[in-house]
Design a protein around this motif. Structure first.
Motif, PDB file in Angstrom:
ATOM      1  N   VAL A 168       0.861  -1.181   0.000  1.00 17.11           N
ATOM      2  CA  VAL A 168       0.000   0.000   0.000  1.00 17.11           C
ATOM      3  C   VAL A 168       0.897   1.230   0.000  1.00 17.11           C
ATOM      4  O   VAL A 168       1.793   1.367   0.826  1.00 17.11           O
ATOM      5  CB  VAL A 168      -0.969   0.013   1.206  1.00 17.11           C
ATOM      6  N   ASN A 169       0.669   2.115  -0.967  1.00 15.38           N
ATOM      7  CA  ASN A 169       1.509   3.298  -1.145  1.00 15.38           C
ATOM      8  C   ASN A 169       0.653   4.538  -0.952  1.00 15.38           C
ATOM      9  O   ASN A 169      -0.123   4.917  -1.832  1.00 15.38           O
ATOM     10  CB  ASN A 169       2.134   3.286  -2.541  1.00 15.38           C
ATOM     11  N   GLY A 170       0.795   5.152   0.209  1.00 17.99           N
ATOM     12  CA  GLY A 170      -0.012   6.318   0.528  1.00 17.99           C
ATOM     13  C   GLY A 170       0.604   7.597   0.017  1.00 17.99           C
ATOM     14  O   GLY A 170       1.796   7.853   0.217  1.00 17.99           O
ATOM     15  N   ASN A 171      -0.206   8.418  -0.650  1.00 20.10           N
ATOM     16  CA  ASN A 171       0.202   9.765  -1.047  1.00 20.10           C
ATOM     17  C   ASN A 171      -0.023  10.661   0.163  1.00 20.10           C
ATOM     18  O   ASN A 171      -1.153  11.038   0.470  1.00 20.10           O
ATOM     19  CB  ASN A 171      -0.635  10.216  -2.251  1.00 20.10           C
ATOM     20  N   CYS A 172       1.059  10.994   0.858  1.00 16.46           N
ATOM     21  CA  CYS A 172       0.951  11.714   2.125  1.00 16.46           C
ATOM     22  C   CYS A 172       0.987  13.226   1.957  1.00 16.46           C
ATOM     23  O   CYS A 172       0.725  13.949   2.920  1.00 16.46           O
ATOM     24  CB  CYS A 172       2.081  11.287   3.059  1.00 16.46           C
ATOM     25  N   GLY A 173       1.315  13.712   0.756  1.00 20.06           N
ATOM     26  CA  GLY A 173       1.549  15.134   0.632  1.00 20.06           C
ATOM     27  C   GLY A 173       2.932  15.490   1.155  1.00 20.06           C
ATOM     28  O   GLY A 173       3.816  14.643   1.243  1.00 20.06           O
ATOM     29  N   TYR A 174       3.111  16.742   1.560  1.00 24.62           N
ATOM     30  CA  TYR A 174       4.476  17.228   1.804  1.00 24.62           C
ATOM     31  C   TYR A 174       5.005  16.960   3.206  1.00 24.62           C
ATOM     32  O   TYR A 174       6.217  17.101   3.446  1.00 24.62           O
ATOM     33  CB  TYR A 174       4.546  18.744   1.517  1.00 24.62           C
ATOM     34  N   SER A 175       4.120  16.594   4.171  1.00 28.11           N
ATOM     35  CA  SER A 175       4.593  16.477   5.555  1.00 28.11           C
ATOM     36  C   SER A 175       4.037  15.228   6.221  1.00 28.11           C
ATOM     37  O   SER A 175       3.075  14.619   5.736  1.00 28.11           O
ATOM     38  CB  SER A 175       4.177  17.726   6.356  1.00 28.11           C
ATOM     39  N   PRO A 176       4.601  14.838   7.377  1.00 33.56           N
ATOM     40  CA  PRO A 176       4.118  13.616   8.045  1.00 33.56           C
ATOM     41  C   PRO A 176       2.680  13.720   8.533  1.00 33.56           C
ATOM     42  O   PRO A 176       1.918  12.755   8.404  1.00 33.56           O
ATOM     43  CB  PRO A 176       5.089  13.450   9.217  1.00 33.56           C
ATOM     44  N   ASP A 177       2.290  14.866   9.141  1.00 33.74           N
ATOM     45  CA  ASP A 177       0.961  15.009   9.734  1.00 33.74           C
ATOM     46  C   ASP A 177       0.631  13.706  10.477  1.00 33.74           C
ATOM     47  O   ASP A 177       1.387  13.291  11.348  1.00 33.74           O
ATOM     48  CB  ASP A 177      -0.077  15.356   8.670  1.00 33.74           C
ATOM     49  N   LEU A 178      -0.447  13.019  10.121  1.00 36.57           N
ATOM     50  CA  LEU A 178      -0.822  11.742  10.744  1.00 36.57           C
ATOM     51  C   LEU A 178      -0.573  10.548   9.822  1.00 36.57           C
ATOM     52  O   LEU A 178      -1.089   9.447  10.059  1.00 36.57           O
ATOM     53  CB  LEU A 178      -2.301  11.772  11.145  1.00 36.57           C
TER      54      LEU A 178
END
Length: 804
Positions: A330-340
C-alpha cells in the motif's frame, strides 16, 4: 443525447417504501425494550436537532463580534516546490484596513506545529512545498480587506523540482516516514506453491472533507497574557498545546472552547490547529481579538484530504479460491509532511485483510512524500484504502475461477478456530462475520436476485446490472496507545439538574446526546434534565481527539465513571442518614428509594447538599488490553472489531458510463445500541459518504501541482438523487459487545463507511457481465461515469479479442 439508462424504472413502489419504514421502526422499537427512564437503548433525537433546523445553533462564525475584532488571511505559495528568495510585503502593510502583517520570523515560540513528527511549519520557513502553502498572515478590519491585501505581496522564488506522483516518489524513495512491513510466514513460497497466482494494482482516489462549516477560529487575548480560543476543532487539547507553544506561554494560559462543529470527518483533527495558531499570533501581535475563517476555495486548497493510495498485490490460491499466500503493498500519497500519515498508512496495512484470513502474508506500507497539501485524517483513517485491495482480490479470484464473488468471500472469511488470527497476530474474537453475511444474503434475496440479474444481463446489450455483497471488519481503538483515554466532569445541582462536560467534541454525530443518555441511565433520570456544555480545556484537560470511532466508547465510559462516583456518595449518605443497607437504596423513575421512603431526585440531592455531600466528580477511562510492538509487527492494536455487511445493486448504461444505485441492504452490528436512531443515521450517512468517495468525488491536480477541483462547481459530493432508491438499514438484534464497552455497545462512526465498497464492486460486476463474467475489470476510484465507460470499452475489447 438522452441516456438509455432512463429506460429502466427506478422508482420504489409505495409498498416497498412502507416496508423499509416498517423495518426501520421495528429496529427502533426493539431497541426500546427493557430500558429505564435514563434511556440507554432508546431513540432520542440529537440534542441540537431543533436548533439545527431553526438555524439557531451557534457555530464559531456565528458568535457575536468581539470589541475591536480583526480578520485574518494568509498569502499563499504560487509554486509546488521552491525556495523563497525574497518577500516584499510593503504594499500589503500599506493596504486599506491592514493592522498587522506577520511572517514566521515574528513567531515568539515554536515554528513547527507537526502533530506527531516535525515538518508542518505554521508559516513557510525559507521554502514552499505545495501550491497554497501559507507564507505570511495579515490582520485587517474586515474579511474582504484581509483577503485583498494578501494578493499585493511581491515574492521571488527559485523553483525546484516537484514530486507530484506516487510512482515518482517511490522511484526517488521520497518518504515522509520510513517504510514498514507486517509479515507472517513465508508468503513468497506460499504464493509460488499455490495452484493459481494473480497480480494486480489499483489507484484509490482521495476525498475532500467538505464539511458544511469550514475551518474557523477566533483568538481573544486575555488580561494575563494568555489566549482564549474558540475553534471548530476535533482536538481542543492539541489546539491548546500548539497555541501555547507558538506563543511561548504555559498551557494554563490558553483556554480552548468548542461548542459544536458543522462537520469534521477528520479534517479538523489536526488541521484546525494551524488557523487557530495564526489567529493567536495575530491577536498577540495586535492585542485585539482576531477571527480567521477560510473561504471555501482557500479551505479546499490549503487543507489536506483523504490520502490517495496506489496499491498492488500478488496472491496465490487454490482451486476453490482460498488464499494460500499474499503480498500487498500500500503506497499512501501523504503530501508534503508527516501530519498523521504514519498512523494512517499503518491502519491501511492493519485493514488490508478486511474480513479475510491471510495465512502467509507480507504487507508493506510506503509513506510517499509529494509536493501537494499534506493529507490527513478522514473517516476510516486509512482503513478504507487498505480494504479496497483485498476486495479487488476477491473479485479477481472469482472471475479467474468462474465463481460468484460472494462464494470466494465466504470461503476466505475469518473462522472461529485455526483461521482467526490476523497478519499482525491479533486474534479475531467473538467473530460473527459468517452469521451477518448469511443473514443478509437471506434477507436481501441475494441468490434470487443474482439469478434474475444474470438473466437480465443476458437479454440486454446496453443496460447491465451488477450485484455485490461485501463485509466489513473494522478495528476500534486509536493505534497510538496513549490516545485511548478520556475524561469527564459531572455536577449535580440542588434542584436535581445535571451538568455534563466531557473531552469529546460534537460535530453533528450525536455524541453529546449519547453521553447524556449514559449519565441519565446511571441516575435513572430524564435525559432532558442534563445540560451538556461545550468541550473546554479548563474543564476536561488533556483530552484525545474525537476520532477513530471512539467518541462514545471513551467519553461515555469517563462520564459513567464520574456519575458512579457521585451515585456512590449519595448511596453512602442515604445509608448513614436513614440507617439502611446499600441494597435498600435504589434510583428509579427520577426518584431515590431509601428503604420504605421515596424522594424525588431533586429532593434527595438537596438533602445531600445539606448533608455536605460533594455532588461533583471527574471521571476517567483508559481502554484496556491494547498493545502493539512495532518492532515485531505483533500485538493487539484494537480493543474489538465492529462488523457489518452490505448488498448493493446497480445498473449501468454501457454507451455512456452513467449508472444508478438501485438498492442497498445493510446489516450492521452496533452491539447494544445506546441510541438506535442516531446509530442508523450514522450508518446511512457513512454509507453515502463512502459511496461519494468511490464514485463521484474526484480530486484533480494539474501538472504544476495546483488543485483544480477546488470548489463546489468542480467537485461533486453525493446528493439526494445519488442515494439508493431502495435503501434498507438494519441493526443486528440481540448482539451485545462481549468486550466491556459502555453498555456493551459498539462504535458506529467509521465502520459503515466501508460498506460503500459494495457499490464499487457491483459496478465491476455489471461491467464484467459484458464478457459473461470472465473478466475482472480494472476500475480505479472514484468510479466516475468516464472511468466506468473506459472499463466497459476495455472489457469489450478483451471479449472481442477472445472471440477471434
Amino acid at each position: 443525447m438522452r441516456s438509455l439508462i432512463n429506460v429502466e424504472k427506478f422508482a420504489v413502489k409505495k409498498a416497498d417504501t412502507l416496508k423499509i419504514q416498517s423495518n426501520t421502526n421495528k429496529s427502533l422499537i426493539d431497541g426500546q425494550k427493557n430500558v429505564g427512564l435514563g434511556g440507554v437503548g432508546r431513540s432520542k433525537k440529537h440534542d441540537s436537532a431543533d436548533k439545527h433546523v431553526a438555524g439557531e445553533a451557534i457555530y464559531v462564525d456565528d458568535r457575536p463580534s468581539l470589541r475591536g475584532e480583526l480578520h485574518a488571511a494568509v498569502g499563499q505559495s504560487a509554486y509546488a516546490h521552491a525556495n523563497i528568495i525574497s518577500m516584499d510585503l510593503s504594499a500589503v502593510k500599506a493596504a486599506t484596513g491592514v493592522i498587522s502583517v506577520i511572517t514566521v520570523e515574528d513567531v515568539p515560540g515554536h515554528t513547527d506545529i507537526g502533530p506527531v513528527f516535525p515538518g508542518d511549519p505554521v508559516l513557510a520557513i525559507g521554502k514552499v512545498e505545495f501550491i497554497g502553502q501559507p507564507l505570511f498572515a495579515v490582520a485587517a478590519t474586515s474579511f474582504d480587506l484581509a483577503r485583498r491585501a494578501v494578493k499585493l505581496a511581491k515574492i521571488d522564488y527559485e523553483e525546484l523540482e516537484a514530486v507530484l506522483t506516487v510512482k515518482d516518489a517511490l522511484a526517488k524513495q521520497n518518504f515522509v516516514r520510513p517504510p514498514f512491513t507486517m509479515k507472517r510466514g513465508d508468503s513468497d513460497a506460499a504464493i509460488k506453491g499455490a495452484t493459481h497466482q494473480l497480480s494486480g494494482e489499483i489507484n484509490v482516489g482521495g476525498q475532500e472533507h467538505f464539511y458544511l462549516e469550514g475551518q474557523v477560529s477566533t483568538a481573544e487575548p486575555t488580561e494575563d497574557g494568555g489566549m482564549n480560543i474558540f475553534t471548530s476543532s476535533q482536538h481542543p487539547s492539541e489546539v491548546q498545546k500548539l497555541v501555547a507553544e507558538v506563543l511561548a506561554i504555559p498551557l494554563n494560559k490558553v483556554l480552548v472552547d468548542m461548542r459544536r462543529m458543522g462537520g469534521g470527518f477528520g479534517g479538523k483533527e489536526t488541521q484546525a490547529a494551524q488557523w487557530a495558531c495564526i489567529a493567536a499570533l495575530l491577536a498577540n501581535e495586535t492585542k485585539r481579538p482576531v477571527k480567521f475563517k477560510l473561504a471555501r476555495m482557500d479551505d479546499m486548497i490549503m487543507t489536506g484530504k483523504r490520502h490517495p493510495f496506489e496499491n498492488n498485490y500478488t496472491v496465490g490460491f487454490d482451486a476453490q479460491g482460498q488464499i494460500k499466500g499474499i503480498n500487498i503493498e500500500v503506497n499512501g500519497n501523504c503530501g508534503y509532511s508527516p501530519d498523521l500519515s504514519d498512523a494512517i498508512v499503518d491502519r491501511a496495512m492493519f485493514h488490508s485483510d478486511n474480513a479475510y484470513y491471510l495465512d502467509q502474508a507480507t504487507i508493506t506500507g510506503n509513506r510517499c512524500k509529494l509536493n501537494t497539501v499534506s493529507h490527513t485524517a478522514y473517516r476510516g483513517f486509512g482503513g478504507p484504502q487498505g480494504m479496497m485491495t483485498i476486495e479487488m482480490i476477491m473479485d479477481d479470484i472469482a472471475r479467474h475461477l468462474g465463481k460468484d464473488p460472494l462464494e470466494i468471500r465466504k470461503i476466505n472469511l475469518y473462522g472461529k478456530d485455526d483461521r482467526n488470527v490476523t497478519h499482525y497476530h491479533q486474534t479475531v474474537e467473538h467473530n460473527n462475520l459468517s452469521e451477518i453475511i448469511d443473514s443478509l444474503e437471506t434477507s436481501s434475496d441475494y441468490q434470487a436476485r443474482r439469478q434474475a440479474i444474470t438473466e437480465f444481463n443476458a437479454n440486454n446489450t446496453i443496460l447491465k446490472k451488477g450485484l455485490s455483497l461485501t463485509p466489513v471488519k473494522f478495528g476500534i481503538s486509536f493505534t497510538v496507545q496513549h490516545l485511548n483515554q478520556a475524561g469527564a466532569l459531572v455536577h449535580i445541582y440542588t434542584d436535581g439538574t445535571i451538568h455534563l462536560s466531557h473531552g469529546g467534541t460534537e460535530m453533528g454525530q450525536g455524541l453529546n446526546i449519547k453521553v447524556a443518555q449514559i449519565v441519565a441511565e446511571e441516575f435513572q433520570v430524564d435525559v432532558d434534565t442534563i445540560a451538556i456544555s461545550s468541550a473546554r480545556t479548563d474543564k476536561v484537560p488533556n483530552s484525545s481527539p474525537t476520532a477513530a470511532s471512539s467518541g462514545t466508547d471513551l467519553n461515555g465510559k469517563a462520564a459513567q465513571a464520574a456519575a458512579k462516583t457521585i451515585k456512590q456518595r449519595l448511596i453512602d449518605f442515604a445509608c448513614e442518614k436513614y440507617q439502611v443497607e446499600a441494597g435498600q437504596v435504589h434510583f428509579e423513575n427520577s426518584n431515590v428509594i431509601v428503604g420504605e421512603q421515596s424522594f424525588s431526585f431533586a429532593e434527595f440531592t438537596q438533602l445531600a447538599y445539606m448533608g455536605r455531600v460533594s455532588l461533583s466528580s471527574t471521571g476517567f477511562y483508559k481502554t484496556p488490553k491494547i498493545h502493539f510492538d512495532r518492532a515485531t509487527g505483533k500485538g493487539r492494536p484494537f480493543f474489538y472489531y465492529a462488523t457489518g455487511a452490505a448488498v448493493s445493486e446497480v445498473i449501468i448504461d454501457t454507451l455512456t458510463g452513467e449508472y444508478k444505485t438501485l438498492r442497498t441492504d445493510i446489516l450492521q452490528d452496533v452491539g447494544h445500541s445506546i441510541n438506535p436512531a442516531i446509530d442508523i443515521g450514522q450508518i446511512e450517512g457513512a454509507f453515502i459518504q463512502g459511496m461519494g468517495w468511490l464514485t463521484t468525488e474526484e480530486l484533480v491536480w494539474n501538472e504544476q501541482g495546483r488543485l483544480l477541483s477546488n470548489n463546489p462547481a468542480t467537485y461533486k459530493i453525493p446528493a439526494i438523487n445519488d442515494t439508493p432508491a431502495d435503501f434498507r438499514v438494519a441493526l443486528v438484534p440481540d448482539a451485545p459487545n462481549r468486550e466491556h464497552t459502555i453498555y456493551n455497545s459498539k462504535a458506529v462512526g467509521e465502520p459503515p463507511f466501508m460498506l460503500a465498497i459494495s457499490v464499487w464492486a457491483a459496478l465491476k460486476d455489471a461491467i464484467s457481465s459484458i464478457n459473461d463474467y470472465k473478466t475482472s475489470p480494472a476500475l480505479d476510484t472514484p468510479a466516475t461515469p468516464e472511468r466506468v465507460l473506459f472499463a466497459v470499452a476495455a472489457v469489450k475489447a478483451q471479449a472481442a479479442a477472445a472471440a477471434k
